[in-house]
Design an enzyme around this catalytic site. Structure first.
Site, PDB file in Angstrom:
ATOM      1  N   ALA A  73       0.846  -1.195   0.000  1.00 10.45           N
ATOM      2  CA  ALA A  73       0.000   0.000   0.000  1.00 10.45           C
ATOM      3  C   ALA A  73       0.877   1.239   0.000  1.00 10.45           C
ATOM      4  O   ALA A  73       1.990   1.225   0.516  1.00 10.45           O
ATOM      5  CB  ALA A  73      -0.914   0.020   1.233  1.00 10.45           C
ATOM      6  N   ASN A  90      -4.580   2.018  -5.878  1.00 13.15           N
ATOM      7  CA  ASN A  90      -3.649   0.989  -5.406  1.00 13.15           C
ATOM      8  C   ASN A  90      -4.142   0.303  -4.137  1.00 13.15           C
ATOM      9  O   ASN A  90      -4.250  -0.922  -4.079  1.00 13.15           O
ATOM     10  CB  ASN A  90      -2.279   1.600  -5.144  1.00 13.15           C
ATOM     11  CG  ASN A  90      -1.254   0.561  -4.734  1.00 13.15           C
ATOM     12  OD1 ASN A  90      -0.770  -0.207  -5.558  1.00 13.15           O
ATOM     13  ND2 ASN A  90      -0.916   0.512  -3.452  1.00 13.15           N
ATOM     14  N   TYR A 139      -5.600   8.490   2.667  1.00 16.18           N
ATOM     15  CA  TYR A 139      -4.853   7.301   3.077  1.00 16.18           C
ATOM     16  C   TYR A 139      -5.640   6.510   4.121  1.00 16.18           C
ATOM     17  O   TYR A 139      -5.893   5.312   3.964  1.00 16.18           O
ATOM     18  CB  TYR A 139      -3.487   7.687   3.633  1.00 16.18           C
ATOM     19  CG  TYR A 139      -2.842   6.568   4.427  1.00 16.18           C
ATOM     20  CD1 TYR A 139      -2.480   5.375   3.801  1.00 16.18           C
ATOM     21  CD2 TYR A 139      -2.615   6.697   5.801  1.00 16.18           C
ATOM     22  CE1 TYR A 139      -1.905   4.329   4.530  1.00 16.18           C
ATOM     23  CE2 TYR A 139      -2.038   5.667   6.527  1.00 16.18           C
ATOM     24  CZ  TYR A 139      -1.694   4.485   5.892  1.00 16.18           C
ATOM     25  OH  TYR A 139      -1.146   3.455   6.614  1.00 16.18           O
ATOM     26  N   PHE A 167      -0.139   1.737  15.359  1.00 14.38           N
ATOM     27  CA  PHE A 167       0.054   3.118  15.761  1.00 14.38           C
ATOM     28  C   PHE A 167       1.428   3.554  15.218  1.00 14.38           C
ATOM     29  O   PHE A 167       1.679   3.411  14.021  1.00 14.38           O
ATOM     30  CB  PHE A 167      -0.154   3.252  17.268  1.00 14.38           C
ATOM     31  CG  PHE A 167      -1.629   3.294  17.597  1.00 14.38           C
ATOM     32  CD1 PHE A 167      -2.213   4.442  18.081  1.00 14.38           C
ATOM     33  CD2 PHE A 167      -2.440   2.192  17.352  1.00 14.38           C
ATOM     34  CE1 PHE A 167      -3.579   4.498  18.337  1.00 14.38           C
ATOM     35  CE2 PHE A 167      -3.809   2.237  17.603  1.00 14.38           C
ATOM     36  CZ  PHE A 167      -4.371   3.392  18.100  1.00 14.38           C
TER      37      PHE A 167
END
Length: 323
Positions: A73, A90, A139, A167
């Site tokens: 990604a 993508n 995103y 995180f």
């Protein structure tokens, strides 16, 4: 018992560390990566490497594989704001093609690299998996869309899947570490100042409601993260989509990170106080209770100095060319 795994994006930061852990555990590993952001030297010895896009997984995936670990990604938040279509095409389109390839091949286990960016600005901390999801960037939205897509695949076609919401990943594992270009993560940016590659580190805001006025974030060691992926491979039942936050449960402020880098490296790190960045929450800390309970995961590298020391060791290795 040795199994066979396809690791998409396995030449990137997290993917390479997970692939290395899989190889070390005795599994057969194939890394599929187009090297657009990954690095060929990030593929661990003992893993087969295929240079290609996640959209091409159907060419390589067959019934001999036991599971897929999906890291392929794009992940730059700022870029996703200026070029959102790249992220939808993508991150979402590529995963849709991957799920179709898995379905056709009869591969029914998936571990997905998700992100805490799916939560956006949290209403409270520590953040649990039941917190509202309100991503503030394409995103984060693309990753959340994939989570929804996976949930549908599990319900309709019996996929067993785990989405791991990271995180702040940091540190390094031997020869595998962080080398983003451009770099946007705090620890490697501060280390670049210690190396003399940057004049100073910018501290965006020093008036937050935190002990020292700077933002607080949850940093998780990349090796602890990798161990969670291996545990996740057997955590979900057919038809189940399990979502787990991954963090160490402790927060460290920007100024704590800077001071820790000074102590670990022995170098001065000049800092410049700048205005707050829009959308930066004061505190982002994870509750990893689900991962602890469902995966049996126990992060063991939670000391900030240790995380920084591993990242510093990797940065110096890259600078000197030593393995």
């Amino acid at each position: 018992m040795s199994n066979k795994y396809l690791v998409t994006g396995g030449a990137g930061y997290v993917g390479s560390v997970v692939a290395a852990h899989l190889v070390e555990a005795g599994h057969t590993v194939t890394v599929l990566d187009d090297l657009s952001t990954g690095h060929r030297e990030g593929v661990p010895a003992g893993a087969e490497f295929i240079e290609g896009r996640v959209q091409d997984a159907a060419r390589h995936l067959d019934a001999s594989y036991d599971a897929v670990l999906h890291f392929a990604a794009f992940s730059q938040v700022g870029e996703s704001v200026t070029d959102p279509e790249k992220y939808w095409r993508n991150n979402v389109g590529g995963t849709m093609d991957l799920l179709a390839a898995m379905r056709a091949a009869g591969v029914r286990t998936l571990v997905f690299s998700s992100t805490a960016a799916t939560y956006g600005e949290p209403e409270s901390t520590p953040i649990t998996e039941s917190a509202p999801t309100a991503p503030t960037s394409p995103y984060g939205a693309s990753k959340l869309a994939v989570d929804h897509m996976i949930a549908g695949e599990c319900a309709a076609h019996g996929l067993a899947a785990v989405s791991l919401r990271y995180f702040n990943v940091a540190g390094a594992y031997g020869a595998y570490g962080e080398r983003h270009d451009p770099e946007s993560h705090l620890i490697p940016l501060v280390l670049q100042v210690a190396q003399g590659k940057r004049a100073a580190v910018s501290v965006y805001g020093d008036d937050y409601p935190t002990p020292d006025g700077t933002c607080v974030r949850d940093y998780i060691h990349v090796a602890d993260l990798a161990e969670a992926h291996l545990l996740a491979l057997t955590a979900a039942a057919p038809g189940e989509h399990l979502i787990c936050n991954l963090g160490n449960g402790n927060g460290f402020s920007v100024r704590e990170v800077v001071e820790t880098v000074r102590k670990v490296t022995g170098h001065p790190v000049p800092e410049i106080t700048a205005d707050r960045r829009g959308g930066d929450p004061a505190v982002l800390v994870a509750s990893a209770r689900t991962a602890i309970d469902r995966l049996g995961w126990r992060p063991s590298r939670t000391d900030l100095a240790g995380i920084v020391a591993d990242a510093w060791r990797f940065a110096r290795q890259r600078e000197t060319g030593t393995p």
